[in-house]
Design a protein around this motif. Structure first.
Motif, PDB file in Angstrom:
ATOM      1  N   THR A 261       5.031   1.508  -1.818  1.00 22.13           N
ATOM      2  CA  THR A 261       2.918   2.228  -1.570  1.00 22.13           C
ATOM      3  C   THR A 261       2.350   2.734  -2.019  1.00 22.13           C
ATOM      4  OG1 THR A 261       3.790   1.972   0.887  1.00 22.13           O
ATOM      5  CG2 THR A 261       2.062   2.607   0.442  1.00 22.13           C
TER       6      THR A 261
ATOM      7  N   TRP B 296       0.008   2.143  -4.978  1.00 20.28           N
ATOM      8  CA  TRP B 296      -1.209   2.677  -4.854  1.00 20.28           C
ATOM      9  C   TRP B 296      -1.248   3.187  -6.402  1.00 20.28           C
ATOM     10  CZ3 TRP B 296      -2.158   8.073  -4.212  1.00 20.28           C
ATOM     11  CH2 TRP B 296      -3.211   8.985  -3.911  1.00 20.28           C
TER      12      TRP B 296
ATOM     13  N   GLY C  62      -1.732   0.555  -8.850  1.00 17.51           N
ATOM     14  CA  GLY C  62      -3.028  -0.826  -8.810  1.00 17.51           C
ATOM     15  C   GLY C  62      -2.290  -1.609  -8.597  1.00 17.51           C
TER      16      GLY C  62
ATOM     17  N   PHE D 175      -0.382  -4.334  -7.087  1.00 13.99           N
ATOM     18  CA  PHE D 175       0.449  -4.832  -6.014  1.00 13.99           C
ATOM     19  C   PHE D 175      -0.966  -4.470  -4.687  1.00 13.99           C
ATOM     20  CE2 PHE D 175       3.391  -2.871  -3.908  1.00 13.99           C
ATOM     21  CZ  PHE D 175       4.072  -1.889  -5.173  1.00 13.99           C
ATOM     22  N   GLU D 176      -1.057  -5.771  -4.264  1.00 13.13           N
ATOM     23  CA  GLU D 176      -1.968  -4.528  -2.136  1.00 13.13           C
ATOM     24  C   GLU D 176      -1.062  -4.377  -1.384  1.00 13.13           C
ATOM     25  OE1 GLU D 176      -5.634  -4.193  -0.158  1.00 13.13           O
ATOM     26  OE2 GLU D 176      -5.276  -5.248  -2.642  1.00 13.13           O
TER      27      GLU D 176
ATOM     28  N   ASN E  11      -0.245  -3.524   2.101  1.00 12.36           N
ATOM     29  CA  ASN E  11      -0.903  -3.489   3.712  1.00 12.36           C
ATOM     30  C   ASN E  11      -0.181  -1.931   4.455  1.00 12.36           C
ATOM     31  OD1 ASN E  11      -1.215  -3.717   6.318  1.00 12.36           O
ATOM     32  ND2 ASN E  11       0.079  -5.538   6.229  1.00 12.36           N
TER      33      ASN E  11
END
Length: 75
Positions: A33, A37, A40, A42-43, A45
């Motif tokens: 994560t 973050w 940037g 990958f997205e 959740n």
């Protein structure tokens, strides 16, 4: 009379193993994560991270309760 030194698998030992595995998985999820973050790449959740953290806290609380119960029964 035969005496054996078999180790009994207790629920406390099972919880200990689950906590170790879950801790490693949660650390990996946190690292993933943070990497996503910062870069940037990958997205992410965040709901998955939050729900895994909540489940980890519940599991840790149950493990501590089992440890107290085992200590009380041992005395």
């Amino acid at each position: 009379m035969n005496e054996t030194n078999e180790k009994k698998i207790t629920i406390l030992n099972v919880y200990k193993v689950i906590m170790i595995i879950f801790s490693c998985a949660l650390i990996g999820l946190i690292a993933s994560t943070i990497y996503g973050w910062v870069t940037g790449a990958f997205e992410i959740n965040y709901i998955i991270l939050a729900s895994c953290g909540a489940v980890y806290c519940c599991t840790a609380a149950e493990y501590e309760a089992l440890k107290k119960k085992a200590k009380k029964n041992k005395s």
